[in-house]
Design an enzyme around this catalytic site. Sequence first.
Site, PDB file in Angstrom:
ATOM      1  CB  THR A 138      -0.928  -0.022   1.161  1.00  0.00           C
ATOM      2  OG1 THR A 138      -1.851   1.172   1.080  1.00  0.00           O
ATOM      3  CG2 THR A 138      -0.167   0.069   2.707  1.00  0.00           C
ATOM      4  CG  ASP A 161      -9.443  -3.393  -3.801  1.00  0.00           C
ATOM      5  OD1 ASP A 161      -8.933  -2.491  -3.621  1.00  0.00           O
ATOM      6  OD2 ASP A 161     -10.542  -3.448  -4.420  1.00  0.00           O
ATOM      7  CE  LYS A 215     -13.326   4.219   9.513  1.00  0.00           C
ATOM      8  NZ  LYS A 215     -12.667   4.920   8.378  1.00  0.00           N
ATOM      9  CG  HIS A 250     -14.298  -2.052   6.274  1.00  0.00           C
ATOM     10  ND1 HIS A 250     -14.285  -0.723   7.121  1.00  0.00           N
ATOM     11  CD2 HIS A 250     -13.903  -1.305   5.002  1.00  0.00           C
ATOM     12  CE1 HIS A 250     -14.101   0.100   6.388  1.00  0.00           C
ATOM     13  NE2 HIS A 250     -13.629  -0.159   5.359  1.00  0.00           N
ATOM     14  NE  ARG A 251      -8.707   0.647   6.475  1.00  0.00           N
ATOM     15  CZ  ARG A 251      -9.783   1.155   5.999  1.00  0.00           C
ATOM     16  NH1 ARG A 251     -10.060   0.523   4.665  1.00  0.00           N
ATOM     17  NH2 ARG A 251     -10.609   2.181   6.413  1.00  0.00           N
TER      18      ARG A 251
END
Length: 194
Positions: free
Chosen positions: A8, A69, A172, A177-178
Amino acid sequence: MRTLVFATNNLHKLAEMRQILSGEVQILSLADIECREDIPETAGTFEGNALMKARFVKERYGYDCFADDSGLEVESLDFAPGVYSARYAGEAHNSGANTDKLLSEMQGKSNRRARFRTVIALILDGGEYMFEGVINGLITEEKRGGGGFGYDPVFVPDGYTQTFAEMGDGIKNNISHRALAGRRLSIFLSNCNA
Ligand code: IMP
């Protein structure tokens, strides 16, 4: 300790993953391995794109590697913007414009269910592995909050009343999700190390 490249260019993601995986692996960035190329992500799915990025680094640079992703999937828009989340309103990758477009497409829709999804692809010792993280929630009628990035001002996760942009990074980054996909990767790596 094992060394893995995280494919990344996003420094924020790099710091977050280093924290989640601390103790399991040492993480090198693309800058650390002097990879300055644009890594293609044209597969059309989160899984395909994550794997494409990880394979690119493995094939050209020889390092075991992982890549992620992610994006937003909205039920009443046939799960758009999905893999096109970053460029929903055009190639400029403008979060404000993307979010405005989403709210306008959602006008008059009663089903506001959506989810953020992350897929991490790992290449390790000749094997390929996938880890997924999903957080479900609702799209608001208007933007709320100044924190976060991307679609954070219009997404309220299930079980909360604030948007991702209102709740602050501390909360958060614990439920996202991450974070969920990263924790699955962390558990896998700790089992490999055992
Ligand atoms: P990436 O694959 O993680 O770079 O995410 C692609 C796009 O999905 C981002 O540019 C955002 O538009 C959107 N996105 C991914 N994760 C998040 C998030 O946690 N909050 C808001 N938007 C996100």
